[in-house]
Write an enzyme that holds these catalytic residues in place. Structure first.
Site, PDB file in Angstrom:
ATOM      1  N   CYS A 181      44.459  12.698 -30.219  1.00  0.00           N
ATOM      2  CA  CYS A 181      45.544  12.810 -29.251  1.00  0.00           C
ATOM      3  C   CYS A 181      45.994  14.264 -29.238  1.00  0.00           C
ATOM      4  O   CYS A 181      45.282  15.136 -29.736  1.00  0.00           O
ATOM      5  CB  CYS A 181      46.687  11.862 -29.606  1.00  0.00           C
ATOM      6  SG  CYS A 181      47.330  12.105 -31.288  1.00  0.00           S
ATOM      7  N   THR A 182      47.163  14.548 -28.719  1.00  0.00           N
ATOM      8  CA  THR A 182      47.604  15.936 -28.593  1.00  0.00           C
ATOM      9  C   THR A 182      47.803  16.603 -29.944  1.00  0.00           C
ATOM     10  O   THR A 182      47.218  17.648 -30.235  1.00  0.00           O
ATOM     11  CB  THR A 182      48.907  16.008 -27.780  1.00  0.00           C
ATOM     12  OG1 THR A 182      48.719  15.351 -26.527  1.00  0.00           O
ATOM     13  CG2 THR A 182      49.310  17.461 -27.548  1.00  0.00           C
TER      14      THR A 182
END
Length: 253
Positions: A181-182
């Site tokens: 994810c980020t």
């Protein structure tokens, strides 16, 4: 020059409101802007400001034993990407609504960016198992960029991931799955839930996409990484897509 930071830590917080009040006070003293979420499961921060004031704030936070090991990811911009400072208490620092994915009960195993880069070059992990990269972000974010060949899901929010993943479970059974994810927070919860569901060969990417960019660059990644502030997205060198008046290709994916 503005220093931008992203950080999170899962840790038991017995009085989230007290911690939120302390964070707000110290961030305001240093003229920082951004967003901070505090819950009984930990803290999630996106803060930006003067480099010296940022360093002072995180020195204070790292002095708390609960956050001593918290990794802070840095990038820079000419303009402040946040309009204000918001510090809120929430039920979760990232909403997933799954009791079987609590990081307070233990972390899912992780893989370092350099190791993942090697596996992508090989096409398999160190045991010869096929590699699947699982993007746990929503469709809006994925549109700006993702790892080459990643499994992406048609979701608008993180809570939709378990249902969206169901049709792919059989195909993942014989693979080593790396969730990403980020910055690491969603892929950590996703990996824990997958382990609870009996999917044992699941790892989380340590530090998320931003940690990968910071440690090894953009090899194996196509496009940019979407961020939830006025910069819109960062490239593999952590340069913003939009930076005040200086924004070449502003608005383009």
């Amino acid at each position: 020059m503005i220093t931008n930071t992203a950080a999170y830590q899962f840790a038991p917080i017995h009085d989230p409101q007290q911690l939120a009040d302390s964070v707000l006070e110290r961030a305001q003293q240093r003229a920082l802007k951004g967003s901070v979420l505090v819950a009984e499961e930990g803290i999630n921060l996106f803060l930006a400001g003067d480099a010296e004031q940022i360093a002072s704030f995180y020195a204070w936070l790292h002095a708390d034993a609960r956050f001593a090991q918290m990794r802070v990811k840095y990038s820079h911009s000419a303009e402040q990407p946040f309009a204000r400072l918001k510090v809120k208490v929430k039920p979760e620092i990232i909403s997933f609504r799954r009791d079987d994915a609590s990081p307070l009960q233990g972390r899912a195993p992780s893989v370092a960016p350099a190791v993942l880069r090697k596996w992508m070059q090989q096409g398999h992990d160190d045991h010869g198992r096929p590699l699947v990269l699982l993007d746990t972000r929503n469709a809006q974010e994925v549109a700006y960029g993702t790892f080459q060949g990643a499994l992406t899901l048609p979701i608008d929010k993180f809570t939709e991931l378990p249902e969206a993943l169901q049709p792919h479970r059989a195909a993942l059974a014989d693979a080593t799955v790396v969730s990403f994810c980020t910055g690491g927070i969603r892929c950590e919860k996703a990996a824990l839930w997958m382990h609870a569901e009996g999917m044992d060969n699941v790892l989380q990417l340590e530090g998320g996409i931003l940690g990968y960019f910071e440690d090894v660059g953009g090899e194996g990644y196509d496009g940019r990484c979407f961020v939830f502030d006025e910069r819109v997205a960062l490239d593999a060198e952590l340069r913003p897509l939009v930076d005040g008046a200086a924004c070449a290709d502003a608005g383009k994916i």
